[in-house]
Design a protein around this motif. Sequence first.
Motif, PDB file in Angstrom:
ATOM      1  N   GLY A  26     -19.298  33.372  93.545  1.00  0.00           N
ATOM      2  CA  GLY A  26     -19.459  32.749  94.275  1.00  0.00           C
ATOM      3  C   GLY A  26     -19.437  33.002  95.011  1.00  0.00           C
ATOM      4  N   GLY A  27     -17.633  32.774  95.744  1.00  0.00           N
ATOM      5  CA  GLY A  27     -17.162  32.958  97.159  1.00  0.00           C
ATOM      6  C   GLY A  27     -17.677  34.291  97.948  1.00  0.00           C
ATOM      7  N   ARG A  28     -17.699  35.384  97.133  1.00  0.00           N
ATOM      8  CA  ARG A  28     -18.565  36.308  97.325  1.00  0.00           C
ATOM      9  C   ARG A  28     -19.480  36.536  98.100  1.00  0.00           C
ATOM     10  N   LEU A  29     -20.503  35.609  97.080  1.00  0.00           N
ATOM     11  CA  LEU A  29     -22.080  35.286  97.511  1.00  0.00           C
ATOM     12  C   LEU A  29     -22.255  34.869  99.101  1.00  0.00           C
ATOM     13  N   LEU A  30     -21.251  34.073  99.224  1.00  0.00           N
ATOM     14  CA  LEU A  30     -21.506  32.768 100.435  1.00  0.00           C
ATOM     15  C   LEU A  30     -20.827  33.588 101.557  1.00  0.00           C
ATOM     16  N   ALA A  42     -21.275  36.401 102.360  1.00  0.00           N
ATOM     17  CA  ALA A  42     -22.317  37.725 102.257  1.00  0.00           C
ATOM     18  C   ALA A  42     -23.334  37.433 102.946  1.00  0.00           C
TER      19      ALA A  42
END
Lengths: 198, 198
Positions: free
Chosen positions: A39-43, A45
């Motif tokens: 989730g942190g990676r998607l956020l 990006a």
Amino acid sequence: MKHSPRVQRLIDTLTCLPGVGPRSAQRMAYHLLERNRDGGRLLAAAMADAMDGVQQCQRCRNFAEEALCSVCADPRRQARQVCVVASPADVLAIEQSGEYHGHYFVLMGQLSPLDGLGPRQLGLDVLEQRLGEGEIDELILATSTTVEGEATAHYIHDMVEGTTVSLSRIAQGVPMGGDLEYVDGATLAHAFRGRRPL
Amino acid sequence: MKHSPRVQRLIDTLTCLPGVGPRSAQRMAYHLLERNRDGGRLLAAAMADAMDGVQQCQRCRNFAEEALCSVCADPRRQARQVCVVASPADVLAIEQSGEYHGHYFVLMGQLSPLDGLGPRQLGLDVLEQRLGEGEIDELILATSTTVEGEATAHYIHDMVEGTTVSLSRIAQGVPMGGDLEYVDGATLAHAFRGRRPL
């Protein structure tokens, strides 16, 4: 104990979000690291993408990813009626009411010379030019009722004077569902001054 | 009105932060886009960096950017005393008390077989191995007083039984500065059972 450098930097930068202090920033950072790295990676990006990819509509200055925003690009909207608002969030609120079918002009702020926000920064020169070119029949002011909002409304009023453009301001009064005893005096005064025959 | 795709994706991904629902996510997205794009870019970079760069300490499983975390790498800490906690946030809370000078073992969760969290996922096999190798003299349990925390404490108790390792659990009782009349019954019962001679 000090956080490791990367964790500390994440906590520090999280506090740039509105309503997030050091404690909630730490909670957020630990939550992502412990439970939701994907989730942190998607956020991360999505945020990087939005900060660089979201521009302003060439016509109304609202957020847009193309040359024109979805309102200005919609042929069913009345282009000769323009509502002036301070921010994109105001556009959203008005759109959610479903009552307005014209175009917008988003100032991205309100007149505040001390903060370096003059007519130019708010694009009021562009608006004046469009008024001069006869593109607009009706201008509706929906700036806020703060000192800056009033100053902005006043400035636009002066700008329109002498033209054939019809200028109005959205009504100030008692909110729907509001208990009269909890409404402040200034709002009540406006509500009385703006009373309408039944 | 729909948000443009990039704005919508930013709002959706912001809700992965704890305590952030769709409304606050929208407020955060608009705040960054309107007023703080540089802050948003820094946050995105720090978050991407932390999600990939923060690993686990090889010894205690706490967050670390090197092979060992700052506690395990500190020669002044007593390595033969180990406090077992559920999460890195617990380590932080204990460190802030300034009372404890040993090492930690971070489970990154608590026993909860239904959620797929067994002894292996919590690294309890690693802890058992280290106990077997005689590396540890004293084990202090600081897991929480929930059902999962109690189960975890029980499991570790069984693991230690028969060894020479001294096992203890941090005291449960009335919090400092707490008014007795607001303390719940279970806590008071623990406080009575754990009374100490003055």
